[in-house]
Design an enzyme around this catalytic site. Sequence first.
Site, PDB file in Angstrom:
ATOM      1  N   ASP A  75      -7.676  -7.695   0.721  1.00 33.14           N
ATOM      2  CA  ASP A  75      -7.041  -7.218   1.947  1.00 33.14           C
ATOM      3  C   ASP A  75      -7.873  -6.805   3.275  1.00 33.14           C
ATOM      4  OD1 ASP A  75      -5.803  -4.389   3.271  1.00 33.14           O
ATOM      5  OD2 ASP A  75      -6.660  -4.421   1.370  1.00 33.14           O
ATOM      6  N   CYS A 110     -13.391 -27.271  10.473  1.00 31.73           N
ATOM      7  CA  CYS A 110     -12.742 -26.485  10.151  1.00 31.73           C
ATOM      8  C   CYS A 110     -11.104 -27.608  10.241  1.00 31.73           C
ATOM      9  CB  CYS A 110     -11.946 -25.181  10.593  1.00 31.73           C
ATOM     10  SG  CYS A 110     -10.807 -24.461  10.405  1.00 31.73           S
ATOM     11  N   ASP A 130       0.639  -1.208   0.343  1.00 34.25           N
ATOM     12  CA  ASP A 130      -0.120  -0.156  -0.067  1.00 34.25           C
ATOM     13  C   ASP A 130       0.362   1.083   0.265  1.00 34.25           C
ATOM     14  OD1 ASP A 130      -2.049   1.629   0.170  1.00 34.25           O
ATOM     15  OD2 ASP A 130      -2.773   1.000   2.465  1.00 34.25           O
ATOM     16  N   HIS A 182      -6.093 -19.784  13.315  1.00 36.17           N
ATOM     17  CA  HIS A 182      -7.767 -20.320  13.082  1.00 36.17           C
ATOM     18  C   HIS A 182      -8.275 -18.927  11.967  1.00 36.17           C
ATOM     19  CE1 HIS A 182     -11.351 -21.615  13.207  1.00 36.17           C
ATOM     20  NE2 HIS A 182     -12.129 -20.360  13.264  1.00 36.17           N
ATOM     21  N   CYS A 219      -8.279 -25.101  15.886  1.00 35.74           N
ATOM     22  CA  CYS A 219      -9.307 -26.681  15.836  1.00 35.74           C
ATOM     23  C   CYS A 219      -8.992 -27.898  15.999  1.00 35.74           C
ATOM     24  CB  CYS A 219     -10.103 -26.480  14.643  1.00 35.74           C
ATOM     25  SG  CYS A 219     -11.347 -24.366  14.562  1.00 35.74           S
ATOM     26  N   CYS A 224      -7.994 -26.518  11.574  1.00 31.40           N
ATOM     27  CA  CYS A 224      -6.365 -25.895  10.982  1.00 31.40           C
ATOM     28  C   CYS A 224      -5.940 -26.253  12.200  1.00 31.40           C
ATOM     29  CB  CYS A 224      -7.081 -24.423  11.456  1.00 31.40           C
ATOM     30  SG  CYS A 224      -7.923 -23.621  12.720  1.00 31.40           S
TER      31      CYS A 224
END
Length: 378
Positions: free
Chosen positions: A273, A311, A93, A342, A316, A313
């Site tokens: 984003d 999930c 940015d 997560h 989890c 991940c």
Amino acid sequence: MINNLNFEIISKDGIARNGLLHLNHGTIKTPAFMPVGTGGCVKAILKRDLEENGAQIILGNTLHLWMRPGMDIIQSHKGLHNFIQWQKPILTDSGGFQVFSLKELCKITEEGVKFASPINGSKLFLTPEKSIQIQSILNSDIVMIFDECTPYQIGSHIITMEEACDSMKLSLRWSKRSMDEFKRQENKNFIFGIVQGGFYENLREESINGLLDIGFNGYAIGGLSVGEPKEYLHQILEFISPKIPDNFPKYLMGVGTPEDIVNAVYNGVDMFDCVMPTRNARNGWLFTRYGNIKIKNSKYKNDLNNLDPTCDCYTCINFTRSYLHHLQITKEINASMLNTIHNLHFYLNMMNEIRESIHERKFDIWKKNFLEDRSSNI
């Protein structure tokens, strides 16, 4: 379909599309979400975990990196990729939004922006040319032009069309100067223009036409998610997106919730984003398939379920809501780390599912099911 950025549209379902964006540090699959690493670090997560969870590209910020660590440090590492040890694509940015957030502390002129460093109070002057020079040193795969982010309102004052017009035209002039400096730098990466104009459709269209005349590699939609009513965001997005030619990547800046992203993909947007998944993670606000969870709420103290039953991940698979609640209440550093793993996994996996559903021409069905699941609030 391909243009000079090597952006390929490989499949479409309605206006939603899958693409391949070929950049100097790798190819990313779109639609894509970019975790925000403002100062060269995505907060509370290691590079290893970013990669394991499927991050393809991250975002850095010109203004923050210029102030600290400074360009001499970045140059000694031969660019931002080596400094942070991230050898995949980086978008930076330009600093325009940060100037917007410092509005009361800075002076905006035709030449650029004068302001005091929020770090040490030193006097700084950021111009379109300086922003591009910094991004060239960073070796950003995607360079953003320096613009003025037009707010929805200042205090109780809604920005008028005349005020939005003046801001948009200043951004267009800065866009031309940004492109001229980009060419002077003989930059081998790519540069995106940013559509401004507030919440006035005629100004947005004028901004798009002006940017197309300059000729960028891609186009971002700026000046949204700045305090406006939600319906304004959708209205402006639906107006803008079709007016950007389809053979260019379209990037919606700073947005947003999972629902906002899904609706933007439906309108043909390719890149996103937002600090929301990482910032919310640090505050104990977790995204799940079946609604959001405020993990510090007392009802999770004895909850032996995993955070999100859908999930896979690391968080989890290994930990209960009860344990995550304990970490959040006791302000353990691991709370921020596990929550961030997560939330980013949730966003990045959502983008995987979006890409697959578009490829299979089932995006409408996926979108309906996803939004219904998210509203169920387990």
